[in-house]
Design an enzyme around this catalytic site. Structure first.
Site, PDB file in Angstrom:
ATOM      1  CG  ASN A 151      -1.738   5.232  -0.532  1.00  0.00           C
ATOM      2  OD1 ASN A 151      -1.637   6.414  -0.830  1.00  0.00           O
ATOM      3  ND2 ASN A 151      -1.804   4.278  -1.456  1.00  0.00           N
TER       4      ASN A 151
ATOM      5  CB  ALA B 172       0.048   6.512  -8.795  1.00  0.00           C
TER       6      ALA B 172
ATOM      7  CG  ASP C 205       2.718  -2.449  -2.798  1.00  0.00           C
ATOM      8  OD1 ASP C 205       2.972  -2.070  -3.956  1.00  0.00           O
ATOM      9  OD2 ASP C 205       3.340  -2.045  -1.792  1.00  0.00           O
TER      10      ASP C 205
ATOM     11  CE  LYS D  58     -22.287  -1.167   5.984  1.00  0.00           C
ATOM     12  NZ  LYS D  58     -23.208  -0.525   6.889  1.00  0.00           N
TER      13      LYS D  58
ATOM     14  CG  PHE E  65       8.111   9.258  -7.514  1.00  0.00           C
ATOM     15  CD1 PHE E  65       7.924   9.592  -8.849  1.00  0.00           C
ATOM     16  CD2 PHE E  65       8.365  10.269  -6.606  1.00  0.00           C
ATOM     17  CE1 PHE E  65       7.992  10.908  -9.261  1.00  0.00           C
ATOM     18  CE2 PHE E  65       8.429  11.594  -7.009  1.00  0.00           C
ATOM     19  CZ  PHE E  65       8.243  11.914  -8.341  1.00  0.00           C
TER      20      PHE E  65
ATOM     21  CE  LYS F 291      10.861   0.349  -4.110  1.00  0.00           C
ATOM     22  NZ  LYS F 291      10.135   1.158  -3.141  1.00  0.00           N
TER      23      LYS F 291
ATOM     24  CE  LYS G 168       8.574  -1.090  -8.136  1.00  0.00           C
ATOM     25  NZ  LYS G 168       7.146  -0.966  -7.870  1.00  0.00           N
TER      26      LYS G 168
HETATM   27  N1  CTP Z   1       4.166   1.291  -8.508  1.00  0.00           N
HETATM   28  C1  CTP Z   1       3.305   0.925  -9.528  1.00  0.00           C
HETATM   29  N2  CTP Z   1       2.424  -0.082  -9.334  1.00  0.00           N
HETATM   30  C2  CTP Z   1       2.386  -0.753  -8.167  1.00  0.00           C
HETATM   31  C3  CTP Z   1       3.259  -0.392  -7.116  1.00  0.00           C
HETATM   32  C4  CTP Z   1       4.130   0.643  -7.315  1.00  0.00           C
HETATM   33  O1  CTP Z   1       3.344   1.542 -10.596  1.00  0.00           O
HETATM   34  N3  CTP Z   1       1.514  -1.728  -8.012  1.00  0.00           N
HETATM   35  C5  CTP Z   1       5.134   2.347  -8.767  1.00  0.00           C
HETATM   36  C6  CTP Z   1       4.924   3.629  -8.014  1.00  0.00           C
HETATM   37  O2  CTP Z   1       4.130   4.531  -8.760  1.00  0.00           O
HETATM   38  C7  CTP Z   1       6.346   4.144  -7.865  1.00  0.00           C
HETATM   39  C8  CTP Z   1       7.160   2.873  -7.788  1.00  0.00           C
HETATM   40  O3  CTP Z   1       6.357   1.862  -8.334  1.00  0.00           O
HETATM   41  O4  CTP Z   1       6.771   4.821  -9.014  1.00  0.00           O
HETATM   42  C9  CTP Z   1       7.631   2.458  -6.440  1.00  0.00           C
HETATM   43  O5  CTP Z   1       6.620   2.377  -5.503  1.00  0.00           O
HETATM   44  P1  CTP Z   1       6.926   1.947  -4.008  1.00  0.00           P
HETATM   45  O6  CTP Z   1       5.643   1.940  -3.278  1.00  0.00           O
HETATM   46  O7  CTP Z   1       8.070   2.743  -3.451  1.00  0.00           O
HETATM   47  O8  CTP Z   1       7.508   0.507  -4.226  1.00  0.00           O
HETATM   48  P2  CTP Z   1       6.880  -0.896  -4.118  1.00  0.00           P
HETATM   49  O9  CTP Z   1       6.719  -1.462  -5.464  1.00  0.00           O
HETATM   50  O10 CTP Z   1       5.664  -0.831  -3.277  1.00  0.00           O
HETATM   51  O11 CTP Z   1       8.062  -1.680  -3.392  1.00  0.00           O
HETATM   52  P3  CTP Z   1       8.329  -1.931  -1.837  1.00  0.00           P
HETATM   53  O12 CTP Z   1       7.013  -2.333  -1.250  1.00  0.00           O
HETATM   54  O13 CTP Z   1       9.354  -3.001  -1.860  1.00  0.00           O
HETATM   55  O14 CTP Z   1       8.878  -0.632  -1.283  1.00  0.00           O
END
Ligand code: CTP
Length: 414
Positions: A216, A280, A284, A294, A331, A345, A349
């Site tokens: 990303n 970070a 997901d 490969k 975040f 969130k 979390k």
């Molecule tokens: N985060 C994490 N581990 C993951 C996904 C997210 O630690 N596998 C943490 C990020 O570092 C951030 C927070 O979770 O502090 C939120 O990340 P965000 O991408 O906004 O949320 P998601 O968990 O992806 O939720 P959604 O897809 O519903 O927005």
């Protein structure tokens, strides 16, 4: 904004009607509003409407015996926390720039020692005229704050910059001003000395095969800045970072990882910690059964990738039982309804604070140097003004230090 005193100067422009809505919004947020209405302003909104909404006298005349006996113009100009000029016409901006005092509005603006926010509103050619540009630049160089104007269709039938900012935008600018004004001084010295902090930063790379991966746009700038800011306040910082192109922050132990699973393992290895900040942009999902070889083009067509969910590092740290850091900060990267989603969130979390930011494409947050965030805690939502990522980091580190200052467990002070 509760308890703040706003002096609203309404000058003569078609946008003056929006100032009525602005008064309502400011009062909803707990501010008190007192209004000065210029002679031209009174051609667009009636003093009675302004009076009814402010629930106060409307100040209009420099030479009014009653106004002067009730509230002299000097006091009027000093008796506010912020002066807002909306609409700020080309004429009033010119008079402000020239230091004129030819009516009550100009006199109040000249006599004030308080901050002034202007919301310009005028025809596009007037806004773009070198005279107005010079007046605005001069006022800004003296510290006058500005919101807008916006682009759009104008009452005069032309199109361009000159429409007054919407009441909600002016409200946000006022809120941002007070958020800046109320920001705690950065703590002196090293208030986090003796505290261990864990920070995650950057993206993760999830392999598809040995040469391809899913990633990303995270640059790591915000997470790295937070690690540096915590180290500066004396914390012993472990930074667990995905692949980034920026230098390691000074004063931190850095663990470089690629995937979400590696990031989780590195975080768990860094415990115990007093503070965890998960900045970070963890992927997901990863590719289920990624290939060791490969992937080749072939007759079968493009491969179908099956994704499987990655561990959630923030949620895992937040629910780590005895090993849970005392303060866990996450975040939330959102592209709409930022506060609502981020508040949900925080609960989902299980973390203590969420720093919520809008990463919609137009904001330039991902990869950019600035960030507009809301800090969401158990006590509520705190909007922060648009700040550089370093300033967001310093402010967050300051808030974390404030959370720990005076809160040191007895065995550590003994
Ligand atoms: N985060 C994490 N581990 C993951 C996904 C997210 O630690 N596998 C943490 C990020 O570092 C951030 C927070 O979770 O502090 C939120 O990340 P965000 O991408 O906004 O949320 P998601 O968990 O992806 O939720 P959604 O897809 O519903 O927005």
């Amino acid at each position: 904004m509760a308890g703040k005193r706003i002096l609203l100067v309404i000058a003569g422009g078609i946008a003056a009607y929006k100032s009525l809505e602005l008064i309502r919004r400011l009062k909803e947020r707990g501010a008190s509003v007192r209004a000065v209405l210029t002679k031209a302003g009174a051609e667009f909104v009636t003093p009675l409407s302004v009076q009814a909404l402010t629930e106060d006298t409307v100040y209009r005349d420099l030479w009014s015996l009653t106004d002067e006996s009730e509230m002299g113009h000097i006091q009027l100009s000093r008796d506010a926390d912020l002066l807002v000029v909306a609409p700020a016409t080309a004429d009033l901006l010119a008079r402000m720039a020239a230091g004129m005092a030819d009516d009550l509005a100009a006199t109040v603006l000249l006599a004030t020692d308080k901050p002034v926010l202007v919301a310009p509103a005028m025809n596009v050619r007037m806004w773009e005229h070198p005279a107005t540009r010079a007046n605005m630049a001069l006022l800004e160089s003296r510290g006058v704050l500005r919101v807008g104007p916006n682009d759009g269709a104008m009452a005069c039938g032309e199109y361009g910059a000159g429409r007054m900012a919407e009441p909600m935008e002016i409200l946000e600018a006022v809120a941002a001003f007070f958020a800046r004004a109320n920001a705690p001084e950065p703590p002196a010295g090293r208030p986090l000395a003796g505290r261990r902090a864990l920070v995650t930063s950057g993206p993760t790379h999830e392999p598809i095969d040995p040469v391809r991966y899913i990633a990303n746009r995270s640059s790591g700038k915000q997470g790295h800045a937070i690690a540096a800011a915590l180290a500066e306040l004396g914390a012993e910082v472990t930074l667990v970072t995905g692949p980034v192109r920026i230098p390691d922050p000074p004063g931190c132990s850095v663990r470089a990882v690629e995937t979400a699973r590696e990031m989780l393992a590195a975080c768990e290895a860094a415990l115990p910690a007093d503070i965890a900040v998960c900045a970070a942009a963890v992927a997901d999902w990863r590719v289920a059964g990624s290939s060791d070889r490969k992937l080749k083009k072939g007759a079968a067509g493009p491969p179908a990738l099956t994704l499987t969910e990655n561990p959630d590092i923030l949620a895992t740290l937040s629910r780590a039982g005895e090993r849970r850091p005392a303060l866990v900060v996450g975040f939330a990267a959102e592209t709409g309804d930022v506060v609502e989603y981020a508040t949900a969130k925080r609960a989902r979390k299980g973390c203590d604070w969420i720093v919520a930011n809008d990463v919609s494409p137009g904001t330039g947050t991902f990869g950019g140097d600035e960030n507009t965030v809301h800090l969401i805690t158990a006590d509520g939502v705190e909007p922060w003004p648009r700040l550089g990522k370093d300033a967001v980091a310093a402010r967050l580190a300051g808030a974390i230090a404030a959370r720990f200052t005076g809160n040191i467990p007895a065995e550590e002070t003994a």
